[in-house]
Design a protein around this motif. Structure first.
Motif, PDB file in Angstrom:
ATOM      1  N   UNK A  27     -24.883 -48.907  16.067  1.00 45.35           N
ATOM      2  CA  UNK A  27     -24.256 -47.955  15.151  1.00 45.35           C
ATOM      3  C   UNK A  27     -24.398 -48.404  13.705  1.00 45.35           C
ATOM      4  N   UNK A  28     -24.249 -49.696  13.455  1.00 48.03           N
ATOM      5  CA  UNK A  28     -24.449 -50.186  12.086  1.00 48.03           C
ATOM      6  C   UNK A  28     -25.858 -49.842  11.615  1.00 48.03           C
ATOM      7  N   UNK A  29     -26.825 -49.911  12.529  1.00 48.14           N
ATOM      8  CA  UNK A  29     -28.203 -49.600  12.160  1.00 48.14           C
ATOM      9  C   UNK A  29     -28.348 -48.155  11.695  1.00 48.14           C
ATOM     10  N   UNK A  30     -27.584 -47.245  12.285  1.00 46.99           N
ATOM     11  CA  UNK A  30     -27.649 -45.841  11.857  1.00 46.99           C
ATOM     12  C   UNK A  30     -27.188 -45.717  10.409  1.00 46.99           C
ATOM     13  N   UNK A  31     -26.099 -46.395  10.060  1.00 48.49           N
ATOM     14  CA  UNK A  31     -25.639 -46.365   8.675  1.00 48.49           C
ATOM     15  C   UNK A  31     -26.689 -46.965   7.757  1.00 48.49           C
ATOM     16  N   UNK A  32     -27.265 -48.097   8.146  1.00 51.45           N
ATOM     17  CA  UNK A  32     -28.250 -48.769   7.298  1.00 51.45           C
ATOM     18  C   UNK A  32     -29.475 -47.894   7.057  1.00 51.45           C
ATOM     19  N   UNK A  33     -29.799 -47.034   8.014  1.00 48.54           N
ATOM     20  CA  UNK A  33     -30.932 -46.114   7.844  1.00 48.54           C
ATOM     21  C   UNK A  33     -30.730 -45.183   6.653  1.00 48.54           C
ATOM     22  N   UNK A  34     -29.474 -44.927   6.298  1.00 49.67           N
ATOM     23  CA  UNK A  34     -29.164 -43.989   5.224  1.00 49.67           C
ATOM     24  C   UNK A  34     -28.984 -44.681   3.873  1.00 49.67           C
ATOM     25  N   UNK A  35     -29.167 -45.982   3.814  1.00 49.51           N
ATOM     26  CA  UNK A  35     -28.890 -46.735   2.600  1.00 49.51           C
ATOM     27  C   UNK A  35     -30.145 -47.435   2.098  1.00 49.51           C
ATOM     28  N   UNK A  36     -30.222 -47.664   0.777  1.00 51.60           N
ATOM     29  CA  UNK A  36     -31.356 -48.426   0.250  1.00 51.60           C
ATOM     30  C   UNK A  36     -31.370 -49.835   0.821  1.00 51.60           C
ATOM     31  N   UNK A  37     -32.550 -50.383   1.014  1.00 52.83           N
ATOM     32  CA  UNK A  37     -32.667 -51.742   1.517  1.00 52.83           C
ATOM     33  C   UNK A  37     -31.927 -52.724   0.630  1.00 52.83           C
ATOM     34  N   UNK A  38     -31.266 -53.690   1.256  1.00 50.32           N
ATOM     35  CA  UNK A  38     -30.546 -54.691   0.484  1.00 50.32           C
ATOM     36  C   UNK A  38     -29.138 -54.304   0.100  1.00 50.32           C
ATOM     37  N   UNK A  39     -28.667 -53.122   0.529  1.00 57.19           N
ATOM     38  CA  UNK A  39     -27.291 -52.735   0.214  1.00 57.19           C
ATOM     39  C   UNK A  39     -26.310 -53.769   0.750  1.00 57.19           C
ATOM     40  N   UNK A  40     -26.573 -54.246   1.966  1.00 57.74           N
ATOM     41  CA  UNK A  40     -25.737 -55.291   2.561  1.00 57.74           C
ATOM     42  C   UNK A  40     -26.561 -56.567   2.734  1.00 57.74           C
TER      43      UNK A  40
END
Length: 209
Positions: free
Chosen positions: A106-119
């Motif tokens: 599920x975290x990966x789904x959120x990361x798909x919507x964010x610019x790389x390096x957000x977290x």
């Protein structure tokens, strides 16, 4: 993540309800609210112990995660001000960690919507032996950021999440959503993240809103 950055708690409740009803049981909103913020394995055991659902805790979690992930890919409902705050933190090169009891899928789904390096670090429920409300997830996040816990700021929406962060010694900003969060040492409350910027975070947890 759930309830703080994205409003996915209704997705969890819908998937829990569908799972229980498919087994011939009933699942109320009150039942669902009791699980908000929990480690997913804890929630799965509650479902197995209190409803006709059968299987292992892992199978229950897999079913819920698959359903919520599908809903997230269809529509990612940001909480007010959350995306803007993340973008401001990124502009100021402030390292962030995602600390969630959702699993990596599920975290990966959120990361798909964010610019790389957000977290700079991501700690999920399937990566720690003891989830929230234990301090382990936040201690692990601070370790991965190479920052002492007291030099971090946590943003949480649930009692279990706030308990985890404060137990780890992380100053905590609580923005309640689905459930109320009682007052606790080391945490201050705010009604919303709207118009909250990176420079606002430290003063908020230092002196309160």
């Amino acid at each position: 993540m759930d309830g703080t950055l994205v409003d996915t708690e209704p997705y969890w409740m819908a998937e829990e309800t569908a799972l229980v009803e498919a087994a011939g049981g009933t699942w109320t909103r009150e039942d669902a609210v009791q699980l908000v913020g929990n480690d997913l394995m804890v929630s799965a055991r509650v479902i197995l112990e209190t409803t006709p659902v059968t299987g292992t805790p892992e199978q229950v979690v897999d079913a819920l995660v698959a359903g919520v992930a599908a809903r997230m890919r269809s529509a990612l409902p940001w909480r007010p001000g959350a995306a803007e705050l993340l973008a401001d933190l990124r502009r100021h090169d402030i390292p962030c960690a995602l600390v969630t009891m959702s699993w990596s899928a599920l975290a990966d789904v959120l990361l798909e919507h964010l610019p790389g390096g957000t977290f700079a670090a991501v700690v999920t429920g399937d990566q720690v032996e003891r989830g929230k409300p234990h301090p382990d997830p936040y201690l692990e996040a601070a370790h991965r950021l190479s920052v002492p816990p007291h030099a971090c700021v946590a943003v949480e929406d649930s009692p279990t999440g706030a308990a985890s962060a404060t137990a780890a010694g992380v100053p905590t900003l609580v923005v309640p959503h689905i459930v109320d969060v009682p007052q606790m040492p080391g945490a201050v409350r705010l009604g919303s993240l709207v118009d909250v910027s990176a420079r606002d975070l430290l003063p908020l947890v230092s002196v309160g809103p």
